[in-house]
Scaffold this active site. Structure first.
Site: not given
Length: 509
Positions: A201, A277, A311, A408
């Site tokens: 996906k 992750e 990330c 973040e």
């Protein structure tokens, strides 16, 4: 930064950069199942936009639970004992992956242009870095296909014992929007190398290169059902994969918040294997003895690369007190050199954020930094009158309790903090729920090794940042994820180890 390589060991030569395609046609917008293109069961479609100008690119079929069910059924059939995929020689799987790498190389310009339009990625970055990494990763995993094997085990008694490393089965793979094609390859290449089948996906913001890859997978000669691609949204298509009772493993790259939901879904369904992750708030520690030019440049690239949408972004920069003011001054000077604009144009160094939601989130966090007392040195607002552009932003006098030092941001916002002692900065660097990456800049090997051991992160760089390769395992500690991708370690995530023990009349050494 100093030039890499030497006369005896030259740096790799990058290919010449062509111009992006001016008349790119989007051919593939349907769901890819069994090597065929399908409309969504519901008949629904969703729009895909160019974040640089907010204009619609196309509409894509919107997959949900019914489409995922079809894809999983196809993947399960392709994985049946006796199927062409299960009976194929491992070396032939490697040949197919190498063929796919050849096709990606052939269509490199199409895919790079598509990444730039669909995801706001600089065309030069997409063509040179992302496509280069995709091709290398496919070839790396192709080389492993016939080298994954078990062992004989000298167990007690009159037995002959050996292990088999078998493919897990049907793997659901959920891809993020920041590196759409790289993450697609990172997911499918090791899974196929080990003999699994997959249901992918792609992110709803950036589905176009994944769908194009479906055409190349068919052209390469992979049997029907081995790779299936279902574009759609996380709460529908992504949740259907995570909860599916006939999916044996799910791999996800994205936010920690969604990673928790996927792990919960695995627990509530069939305890499928999970690799994650997830997010990061990575520390980058600069000592006074570091090469300052190198440290400033790596710290800059480690944060601002791809508009900060990484990330691993080094978003907590700790600078030793004696060089703090000079480091801040040089960092501001470096950030102000940026040219923002259309990522397809030469000379542009920063493109847009991915969408309005991320754009507004970043601006809100910038405002929180101002309110909580950080010093805004440059940037701090939107840029231009169209597209989701944010000025390169640098904050100094940042303290650990501020939101910009804890959350973040996923944007072009650099936080620079000050430290005095080694013990202090180790504690501060590790004082986070994340643990994806970290870096230290110093000429002192003792300091470097101390920090390599002390920092709680899956990757620690010394005197560099964002140095990654298909050979190197990648993943996080703590809430930055579970498991590893890439390298030999990454292959372990796609096999089950089976022990086989046979009774024999007499054992001899």
């Amino acid at each position: 930064m100093k030039k890499q390589g030497s006369d005896s060991n030259p740096a790799p030569v990058l290919p010449a950069l062509p111009e992006p395609l001016k008349d790119l046609k989007i051919k593939y917008t349907k769901i890819f199942i069994n090597n065929e293109w399908h409309d969504s069961v519901s008949g629904k479609k969703f729009e895909v936009f160019n974040p640089a100008n907010e204009e619609k690119i196309c509409e894509v079929e919107e997959g949900d639970k019914a489409d995922v069910d079809k894809a999983v059924k196809a993947a399960r059939k392709a994985f049946e004992l006796g199927s062409p995929w299960r009976t194929m020689d491992a070396s032939e799987r490697g040949r197919l992956l190498n063929k796919l790498a050849d096709l990606v190389e052939r269509d490199r310009l199409i895919l790079a242009t598509m990444e730039a339009i669909d995801g706001g990625k600089l065309f030069s970055t997409a063509y040179l870095m992302d496509l280069g990494a995709c091709i290398k990763t496919l070839r790396y995993c192709a080389g492993w296909a016939d080298k994954i094997h078990g062992r004989t085990v000298p167990m007690d008694g009159n037995f002959f014992t050996f292990t088999r490393h078998e493919p897990i089965g049907v793997c659901g793979q959920i891809i993020p929007w920041n590196f759409p094609l790289v993450m697609f390859i990172w997911k499918i290449a090791p899974a196929l190398c080990c003999g699994n089948t997959v249901v992918v996906k792609p992110a709803e913001q950036t589905p176009l290169t994944a769908l194009y890859m479906g055409s190349l997978i068919k052209e390469a000669g992979f049997p029907p059902g081995v790779v299936n691609i279902v574009p759609g949204f996380g709460p529908t298509a992504g949740a259907a994969i995570s909860h599916h009772m006939d999916v044996d493993k799910v791999a996800f790259t994205g936010s920690t918040e969604v990673g928790k939901l996927i792990k919960e879904a695995a627990g509530k369904s069939n305890l499928k294997r999970v690799t994650l992750e997830l997010g990061g708030k990575s520390p980058n520690i600069i000592f006074a003895d570091a090469d300052l030019d190198t440290a400033v440049e790596f710290a800059h690239i480690g944060l601002f690369y791809h508009q900060g949408q990484c990330c691993i972004a080094g978003s907590r920069i700790f600078v030793e007190e004696p060089i703090y003011d000079e480091f801040v001054r040089r960092s501001i000077e470096r950030a102000k050199k940026y040219t923002l604009g259309n990522p397809l144009l030469p000379g542009v160094q920063q493109g847009p954020q991915i969408d309005k939601e991320q754009f507004q989130k970043i601006l809100e966090l910038i405002e929180s930094g101002k309110k909580e007392g950080a010093k805004l040195e440059c940037g701090g607002g939107p840029w231009g009158d169209k597209g989701y552009f944010i000025q390169p932003t640098v904050f100094s006098n940042v303290t650990d309790d501020m939101r910009i030092a804890k959350e973040e941001i996923f944007g072009p916002v650099q936080q620079i903090m000050k430290f005095k002692t080694i013990d202090e900065v180790i504690k501060r660097a590790n004082n986070t729920t994340y643990g994806l990456a970290a870096a230290v800049f110093t000429k002192d090997i003792d300091k470097a090794l101390t920090f390599a051991a002390a920092l709680q992160a899956g990757t620690v760089w010394v005197n560099c940042y964002s140095a990654m390769s298909a050979q190197c395992p990648f993943g996080g500690f703590k809430m930055s994820g579970n498991g590893r991708e890439m390298g030999e370690y990454g292959l372990h995530e796609y096999t089950e180890v089976k022990t086989v023990t046979i009774k024999i009349p007499q054992k001899n050494s």
